[in-house]
Design a protein around this motif. Structure first.
Motif, PDB file in Angstrom:
ATOM      1  N   SER A  91       0.837  -1.196   0.000  1.00  0.00           N
ATOM      2  CA  SER A  91       0.000   0.000   0.000  1.00  0.00           C
ATOM      3  C   SER A  91       0.869   1.241   0.000  1.00  0.00           C
ATOM      4  N   VAL A  92       0.367   2.280  -0.656  1.00  0.00           N
ATOM      5  CA  VAL A  92       1.056   3.575  -0.621  1.00  0.00           C
ATOM      6  C   VAL A  92       0.278   4.569   0.240  1.00  0.00           C
ATOM      7  N   MET A  93      -0.756   4.074   0.922  1.00  0.00           N
ATOM      8  CA  MET A  93      -1.595   4.947   1.737  1.00  0.00           C
ATOM      9  C   MET A  93      -0.891   5.337   3.032  1.00  0.00           C
ATOM     10  N   ARG A  94      -1.239   6.521   3.503  1.00  0.00           N
ATOM     11  CA  ARG A  94      -0.676   7.021   4.756  1.00  0.00           C
ATOM     12  C   ARG A  94      -1.809   7.438   5.680  1.00  0.00           C
ATOM     13  N   GLY A  95      -1.637   7.174   6.961  1.00  0.00           N
ATOM     14  CA  GLY A  95      -2.636   7.601   7.943  1.00  0.00           C
ATOM     15  C   GLY A  95      -2.165   8.815   8.704  1.00  0.00           C
ATOM     16  N   TYR A  96      -3.132   9.595   9.198  1.00  0.00           N
ATOM     17  CA  TYR A  96      -2.801  10.832   9.917  1.00  0.00           C
ATOM     18  C   TYR A  96      -3.384  10.852  11.330  1.00  0.00           C
ATOM     19  N   ALA A  97      -3.948   9.721  11.732  1.00  0.00           N
ATOM     20  CA  ALA A  97      -4.523   9.640  13.079  1.00  0.00           C
ATOM     21  C   ALA A  97      -4.369   8.222  13.592  1.00  0.00           C
ATOM     22  N   TRP A  98      -4.585   8.047  14.888  1.00  0.00           N
ATOM     23  CA  TRP A  98      -4.337   6.776  15.573  1.00  0.00           C
ATOM     24  C   TRP A  98      -5.654   6.044  15.822  1.00  0.00           C
ATOM     25  N   TRP A  99      -5.557   4.717  15.908  1.00  0.00           N
ATOM     26  CA  TRP A  99      -6.710   3.881  16.260  1.00  0.00           C
ATOM     27  C   TRP A  99      -6.299   2.972  17.400  1.00  0.00           C
ATOM     28  N   ASP A 100      -7.135   2.874  18.406  1.00  0.00           N
ATOM     29  CA  ASP A 100      -6.827   2.101  19.610  1.00  0.00           C
ATOM     30  C   ASP A 100      -7.061   0.612  19.363  1.00  0.00           C
ATOM     31  N   VAL A 101      -5.970  -0.101  19.034  1.00  0.00           N
ATOM     32  CA  VAL A 101      -5.989  -1.564  18.899  1.00  0.00           C
ATOM     33  C   VAL A 101      -4.827  -2.089  19.731  1.00  0.00           C
ATOM     34  N   PRO A 102      -5.074  -2.632  20.935  1.00  0.00           N
ATOM     35  CA  PRO A 102      -3.981  -2.947  21.864  1.00  0.00           C
ATOM     36  C   PRO A 102      -3.232  -4.234  21.542  1.00  0.00           C
ATOM     37  N   PRO A 103      -1.925  -4.151  21.308  1.00  0.00           N
ATOM     38  CA  PRO A 103      -1.108  -5.369  21.221  1.00  0.00           C
ATOM     39  C   PRO A 103      -1.013  -6.030  22.596  1.00  0.00           C
ATOM     40  N   ASN A 104      -0.679  -7.298  22.614  1.00  0.00           N
ATOM     41  CA  ASN A 104      -0.575  -8.023  23.880  1.00  0.00           C
ATOM     42  C   ASN A 104       0.451  -7.372  24.811  1.00  0.00           C
ATOM     43  N   ALA A 105       0.068  -7.263  26.080  1.00  0.00           N
ATOM     44  CA  ALA A 105       0.971  -6.665  27.075  1.00  0.00           C
ATOM     45  C   ALA A 105       2.114  -7.593  27.443  1.00  0.00           C
ATOM     46  N   VAL A 106       1.948  -8.893  27.227  1.00  0.00           N
ATOM     47  CA  VAL A 106       3.012  -9.866  27.487  1.00  0.00           C
ATOM     48  C   VAL A 106       3.150 -10.743  26.249  1.00  0.00           C
ATOM     49  N   SER A 107       4.343 -10.809  25.681  1.00  0.00           N
ATOM     50  CA  SER A 107       4.568 -11.608  24.484  1.00  0.00           C
ATOM     51  C   SER A 107       6.044 -11.977  24.381  1.00  0.00           C
ATOM     52  N   SER A 108       6.306 -13.143  23.791  1.00  0.00           N
ATOM     53  CA  SER A 108       7.684 -13.565  23.544  1.00  0.00           C
ATOM     54  C   SER A 108       8.206 -13.012  22.220  1.00  0.00           C
ATOM     55  N   VAL A 109       7.327 -12.360  21.463  1.00  0.00           N
ATOM     56  CA  VAL A 109       7.716 -11.832  20.148  1.00  0.00           C
ATOM     57  C   VAL A 109       8.221 -10.401  20.326  1.00  0.00           C
ATOM     58  N   PRO A 110       9.485 -10.120  19.994  1.00  0.00           N
ATOM     59  CA  PRO A 110      10.038  -8.768  20.214  1.00  0.00           C
ATOM     60  C   PRO A 110       9.232  -7.663  19.537  1.00  0.00           C
ATOM     61  N   SER A 111       8.765  -7.899  18.317  1.00  0.00           N
ATOM     62  CA  SER A 111       8.024  -6.856  17.605  1.00  0.00           C
ATOM     63  C   SER A 111       6.702  -6.539  18.287  1.00  0.00           C
ATOM     64  N   VAL A 112       6.093  -7.520  18.932  1.00  0.00           N
ATOM     65  CA  VAL A 112       4.858  -7.271  19.683  1.00  0.00           C
ATOM     66  C   VAL A 112       5.163  -6.424  20.915  1.00  0.00           C
ATOM     67  N   ARG A 113       6.273  -6.729  21.592  1.00  0.00           N
ATOM     68  CA  ARG A 113       6.640  -5.938  22.768  1.00  0.00           C
ATOM     69  C   ARG A 113       6.911  -4.481  22.377  1.00  0.00           C
ATOM     70  N   GLU A 114       7.585  -4.286  21.251  1.00  0.00           N
ATOM     71  CA  GLU A 114       7.849  -2.917  20.779  1.00  0.00           C
ATOM     72  C   GLU A 114       6.548  -2.206  20.441  1.00  0.00           C
ATOM     73  N   ALA A 115       5.648  -2.918  19.787  1.00  0.00           N
ATOM     74  CA  ALA A 115       4.362  -2.312  19.435  1.00  0.00           C
ATOM     75  C   ALA A 115       3.577  -1.944  20.688  1.00  0.00           C
ATOM     76  N   ARG A 116       3.674  -2.763  21.730  1.00  0.00           N
ATOM     77  CA  ARG A 116       2.973  -2.462  22.988  1.00  0.00           C
ATOM     78  C   ARG A 116       3.541  -1.199  23.639  1.00  0.00           C
ATOM     79  N   GLU A 117       4.838  -1.039  23.595  1.00  0.00           N
ATOM     80  CA  GLU A 117       5.445   0.168  24.165  1.00  0.00           C
ATOM     81  C   GLU A 117       4.969   1.419  23.422  1.00  0.00           C
ATOM     82  N   ASP A 118       4.931   1.321  22.096  1.00  0.00           N
ATOM     83  CA  ASP A 118       4.447   2.450  21.301  1.00  0.00           C
ATOM     84  C   ASP A 118       2.975   2.722  21.604  1.00  0.00           C
ATOM     85  N   TYR A 119       2.203   1.664  21.764  1.00  0.00           N
ATOM     86  CA  TYR A 119       0.779   1.792  22.088  1.00  0.00           C
ATOM     87  C   TYR A 119       0.579   2.541  23.404  1.00  0.00           C
TER      88      TYR A 119
END
Length: 624
Positions: A585-613
């Motif tokens: 996709s070449v689309m870009r967003g300009y606002a946020w949507w509340d979709v919470p990643p798991n607070a506990v995960s063994s997957v590093p990318s999920v942990r990073e996404a949770r911190e950003d969340y």
């Protein structure tokens, strides 16, 4: 008192034929026809009554799926601006429960639809009948009780005489803009066929008046005073603008005051994008211009919208420290949201009344320049997304290109309907309207499978318009069989399937929230890991459409898509255009949507996404 000997089912048919609504002195039939699929629970009762008494004033339409026929009725009602709808009848059991999703879609979107599901025997003599769900603690429970939480009115007719009070109340709710939604009258199989002496006056013509209420003078004064203090005001227009036929009133109000207009999915078309005060889509799927102005808005006038999370960017969009909301809505429940000053009233009449109190006032000149600058910046972004400079890595069209080409092809008399997946986010940003009603979105419930049925409903309500259903391959696989009904009825629609071989929208969301690809692509199961990560499953959508009676085309690039659209326009038969698109996709967003990643995960990318969340949660605001 004069009476007529009749059955319950025949009385319902004759009563519906006599129901009308009027607004602004123009009468409209309230129920224009009946969609149905017959089974033992309705074929000898309501089915026989429709055959015997329906005629041209209450025609029968044969659907192929119960959920789809409710969606078609919803689209019909939306096209008629809530001034008319269709009824839907099913048998008992699965036929009835198939309509529950449609009922929720109608109620969420504040659109009228009448549901007449068959029900189990009121006399209980043959119980348990075929398809009856028995509830050991409650003998009067049936699957139709599922309709209660998703209907604005529900009743079960256990005696014929009960329709004398149930049906007038059902019509009142259907015709009331503030209360409307799904109305369900459950009809036990035996009661439908029972005879009784019905008062003759029950079948006399009834006209339900839809007025245009306005708020009190005190509330209007307060709202006008608040707007006069604004330095950076914004109008957010929702579907209520269209239902009230208020687009002209909104445009005049915006021009008189200089307040820019942003639109929700249902409000798209309230102000055409070419207008100097039109900012386009707002919220999670919003434009750069609308979201930039919304972030700094000090007073937000919301008209005919319920301010869902997509509109408010999960309560992170409106960041002015002293932002105030003024809400025009016929429904007091919606008018009071976000601590708004509630102006309970009809959108058109209330906008006009507010305009009179703001006569002579205009936004500051500096803000007018900010609006123009935001529009210019967005125009440059729109061109980048709608016409990418670089082709995709796999050589397939971007979905945004499909939307642009379709937009170029349509006329003011066209209608494009969509509902789910990645399409609503892209088209909400990119579509540049040619009329107030060329964009039809079901995004309150975002129900996959609405699109083809919705296109059919629009064509029933507006047979002279060219109707396009724009949907993804996942949605098509869920519910597409009303193509057969369109062919059967000679109601030409054009279905455009963008095929990325996946539930692509959620696949992107899954990965954007740190997750690995899992369960969203259409792939075969592998022996090695036992997961759906093998070769892609190739689906011939064009062949499928031909098997349903449609004329089908495949487009693999911009030129062949234009050719297919031109060929489809020349056809009198229902058409399908299959367009393989790139998952990128070449689309870009300009606002946020509340979709919470798991607070506990063994997957590093999920942990990073949770911190950003959790960092972004700090921007949520609760307005009171």
């Amino acid at each position: 008192m004069k009476t007529i000997r009749t059955t319950t089912a025949a009385a319902i048919v004759r009563f519906l034929q006599a129901q009308y609504v009027t607004r602004d002195g123009v009468e409209h039939r309230l129920v224009d026809g009946v969609f149905g699929i017959f089974g033992h629970g309705n074929v000898t009762g309501l089915g026989q009554a429709l055959e015997e008494h329906g005629g041209n004033s209450l025609p029968y339409l044969q659907a192929k799926n119960e959920q789809a026929m409710v969606h078609a009725a919803i689209a019909f009602a939306k096209t008629r601006r809530r001034l008319g709808t269709l009824a839907c009848t099913s048998s008992v059991g699965p036929g009835a429960t198939n309509m529950v999703t449609g009922a929720a879609t109608a109620t969420v979107n504040r659109l009228p639809v009448l549901l007449l599901p068959g029900d189990v025997f009121a006399n209980r003599r043959p119980a348990p009948v075929l398809q009856q769900l028995e509830h050991p603690a409650s003998g009067d429970t049936s699957v139709n009780d599922c309709f209660r939480p998703v209907s604005r009115f529900f009743d079960r007719i256990s005696r014929p005489e009960q329709i004398l009070t149930a049906l007038p109340e059902a019509m009142r709710v259907l015709a009331d803009p503030a209360q409307t939604g799904a109305v369900t009258i459950a009809l036990p199989e035996d009661v439908q066929a029972e005879a009784f002496d019905c008062p003759a006056h029950f079948f006399e013509k009834r006209v339900h008046v839809i007025d245009r209420p306005v708020p009190t003078a005190e509330l209007l004064r307060t709202a006008a005073a608040l707007l006069r203090t604004a330095r950076t005001p914004l109008i957010v227009a929702g579907g209520g603008i269209h239902y009230s036929d208020a687009t002209d009133a909104l445009r005049r109000f915006a021009e008189a005051t200089g307040i820019p207009v942003a639109v929700t999915q249902a409000g798209k078309g309230a102000m055409i994008e070419s207008h100097a005060l039109a900012l386009g889509a707002v919220g999670v799927t919003g434009t750069l211009a609308a979201d930039r102005i919304a972030e700094k808005a000090d007073v937000v006038l919301v008209v005919g919208t319920r301010l869902s999370d997509f509109t408010t960017a999960s309560k992170t969009l409106f960041q002015h420290p002293r932002v105030r909301f003024v809400s025009i809505n016929v429904d007091p429940f919606d008018a009071a949201k976000h601590g708004a000053l509630p102006l309970r009233g009809d959108a058109r009449a209330t906008i006009a009344a507010l305009a009179r109190r703001l006569r002579g006032w205009k936004v500051p000149a500096a803000f007018a320049k900010t609006i123009a600058s935001a529009r210019r910046d967005w125009d440059a972004e729109w061109k980048r997304m709608a016409s990418p400079n670089e082709p995709s890595a796999d050589g397939l069209l971007y979905q945004s290109e499909v939307i642009r080409i379709l937009n170029e092809h349509t006329t003011p008399d066209s209608v494009v309907v969509h509902a789910s997946g990645g399409i609503p986010g892209d088209i909400h940003k990119l579509w540049r309207g040619k009329s107030a009603t060329d964009y039809h979105s079901e995004y309150g419930y975002s129900c996959m499978g609405y699109e083809v049925a919705g296109a059919l409903g629009i064509k029933l309500a507006a047979p002279d318009r060219e109707v396009f259903a724009l949907l993804g391959d996942g949605s098509y696989l869920m519910l597409s069989q009303e193509i057969v009904t369109a062919v059967q009825e000679g109601l030409k629609i054009t279905v455009i399937v963008t095929d990325n071989n996946a539930f692509g929208c959620i696949h992107n969301l899954q990965r954007n929230c740190g997750g690995r690809s899992f369960g969203n692509e259409f792939r075969t199961r592998t022996a090695a890991r036992g997961r759906l990560e093998g070769e892609p499953v190739r689906i011939d959508f064009a062949a499928n459409a031909r098997s349903l009676g449609a004329t089908a085309f495949t487009a693999t690039d911009a030129a062949s898509l234009r050719e297919a659209l031109a060929a489809a326009r020349a056809e009198s038969n229902t058409c399908l255009i299959h367009v393989p698109v790139t998952p990128a996709s070449v689309m870009r967003g300009y606002a946020w949507w509340d979709v919470p990643p798991n607070a506990v995960s063994s997957v590093p990318s999920v942990r990073e996404a949770r911190e950003d969340y959790e960092r972004k949660l700090a921007h949520q605001r609760f307005h009171h």
